[in-house]
Design an enzyme around this catalytic site. Sequence first.
Site, PDB file in Angstrom:
ATOM      1  N   LYS A  88     -48.702 -27.843   5.001  1.00  0.00           N
ATOM      2  CA  LYS A  88     -48.305 -29.256   5.210  1.00  0.00           C
ATOM      3  C   LYS A  88     -47.440 -29.371   6.456  1.00  0.00           C
ATOM      4  O   LYS A  88     -46.652 -28.469   6.977  1.00  0.00           O
ATOM      5  CB  LYS A  88     -47.687 -29.966   4.155  1.00  0.00           C
ATOM      6  CG  LYS A  88     -47.893 -31.552   4.073  1.00  0.00           C
ATOM      7  CD  LYS A  88     -49.105 -31.969   3.607  1.00  0.00           C
ATOM      8  CE  LYS A  88     -49.341 -33.240   3.305  1.00  0.00           C
ATOM      9  NZ  LYS A  88     -50.508 -33.669   2.563  1.00  0.00           N
ATOM     10  N   LYS A 191     -56.616 -48.516   0.863  1.00  0.00           N
ATOM     11  CA  LYS A 191     -57.827 -47.886   1.136  1.00  0.00           C
ATOM     12  C   LYS A 191     -58.717 -47.210   0.114  1.00  0.00           C
ATOM     13  O   LYS A 191     -59.804 -47.191   0.021  1.00  0.00           O
ATOM     14  CB  LYS A 191     -57.402 -46.818   2.138  1.00  0.00           C
ATOM     15  CG  LYS A 191     -56.923 -47.295   3.807  1.00  0.00           C
ATOM     16  CD  LYS A 191     -56.873 -46.307   4.750  1.00  0.00           C
ATOM     17  CE  LYS A 191     -56.010 -44.961   4.373  1.00  0.00           C
ATOM     18  NZ  LYS A 191     -56.103 -44.040   5.497  1.00  0.00           N
ATOM     19  N   VAL A 192     -58.118 -46.557  -0.760  1.00  0.00           N
ATOM     20  CA  VAL A 192     -58.790 -45.909  -1.812  1.00  0.00           C
ATOM     21  C   VAL A 192     -58.931 -46.664  -2.936  1.00  0.00           C
ATOM     22  O   VAL A 192     -60.165 -46.740  -3.421  1.00  0.00           O
ATOM     23  CB  VAL A 192     -57.934 -44.513  -2.418  1.00  0.00           C
ATOM     24  CG1 VAL A 192     -58.555 -44.014  -3.529  1.00  0.00           C
ATOM     25  CG2 VAL A 192     -57.774 -43.517  -1.089  1.00  0.00           C
ATOM     26  N   HIS A 194     -59.617 -49.906  -3.485  1.00  0.00           N
ATOM     27  CA  HIS A 194     -60.544 -51.116  -3.535  1.00  0.00           C
ATOM     28  C   HIS A 194     -62.167 -50.258  -3.522  1.00  0.00           C
ATOM     29  O   HIS A 194     -63.053 -50.855  -4.157  1.00  0.00           O
ATOM     30  CB  HIS A 194     -60.654 -51.873  -2.316  1.00  0.00           C
ATOM     31  CG  HIS A 194     -61.300 -51.289  -0.846  1.00  0.00           C
ATOM     32  ND1 HIS A 194     -60.675 -50.269  -0.058  1.00  0.00           N
ATOM     33  CD2 HIS A 194     -62.387 -51.882  -0.668  1.00  0.00           C
ATOM     34  CE1 HIS A 194     -61.564 -50.387   0.874  1.00  0.00           C
ATOM     35  NE2 HIS A 194     -62.628 -51.082   0.484  1.00  0.00           N
TER      36      HIS A 194
END
Length: 360
Positions: A88, A191-192, A194
């Site tokens: 990361k 974003k995810v 819906h």
Amino acid sequence: MTDATDGVLHTLFRSEQGGHEQVVLCQDRASGLKAVIAIHSTALGPALGGTRFYPYANEEEAVADALNLARGMSYKNAMAGLDHGGGKAVIIGDPETLKSEELLLAYGRFVNSLGGRYVTACDVGTYVVDMDVVARETRWATGRSPEHGGAGDSSVLTAFGVFQGMRASAQHLWGDPTLRDRKVGVAGVGKVGHHLVEHLLADGAQVVITDVREESVRRITDRHPNVTVVADTEALIRVEGLDIYAPCALGGALNDDSVPVLTAKVVCGAANNQLAHPGVEKDLADRGILYAPDYVVNAGGVIQVADELRGFDFDRCKVQAAKIFDTTLAIFARAKTDGIPPAAAADRIAEQRMAEARRS
């Protein structure tokens, strides 16, 4: 040496949360770039994980976040069956004021300097258009736009994977993978979230939603007026008759305040780091609430960006994301056999895969 720095070094070298292979501090004064790239493990392959652009309170906090996130990616990638380790990166600063083409290009050069040991992608504060810029300096950037040879937005497959985790949870708890007539609460329909709502409605679920953004709620209700809306997450977790709670917004949703009042029988959502601290997984188990580990069920996105390295194929990715159903069931079975919470079972399976890779 400051106490804060000592805390970071303790995490890196001496704590069970450490064990990272490499941590790189990056600086480009001309653009204002200050970044940390943490590589936790390359046992399974090149480390893969997104770039977070965030206004940390100080550099020590940024390093600590990079370490924690990189470790989490090792487990996520292992459980997703990917030939990637965990890494990361964090860029320190407010992306609204600091982000520039010059800064992103400088960051891309640092990623490139690692020679493929670290593969980056989008995260909080970075987007597809940013990865397009980073990719001008390195081939080790994924999550790019289709126009630049990438896969674009990964939220579709992330939501699909979470839906598979819900189906597995239903199979384990109720003996049937369908969510028909189950009441599912979704906190966060951005974003995810819906996309997840669309899957649930198509499967016949009763859906209750909440979101801090009115426009996100309205996007759902304009299309599906039968969806119930509640004021906030505090109201959602107390909805009577809730079968499944899906945290799809901020991390730390499962904590000492929320778990005791949660009415749902299952927790399965897209948000990262849902457990606020160690021990919450046991609190859920003690209340008889089935927890589908977040880093397992939300792996659709990382499956997508990993596939981009060999030429993105949506159908191929969807087939792999569908396996989240079987992986989640295997975790529940291991948890039952070992007498431990599912989160601990997932960790054991991931650690076993990494250990076997190191021995081979």
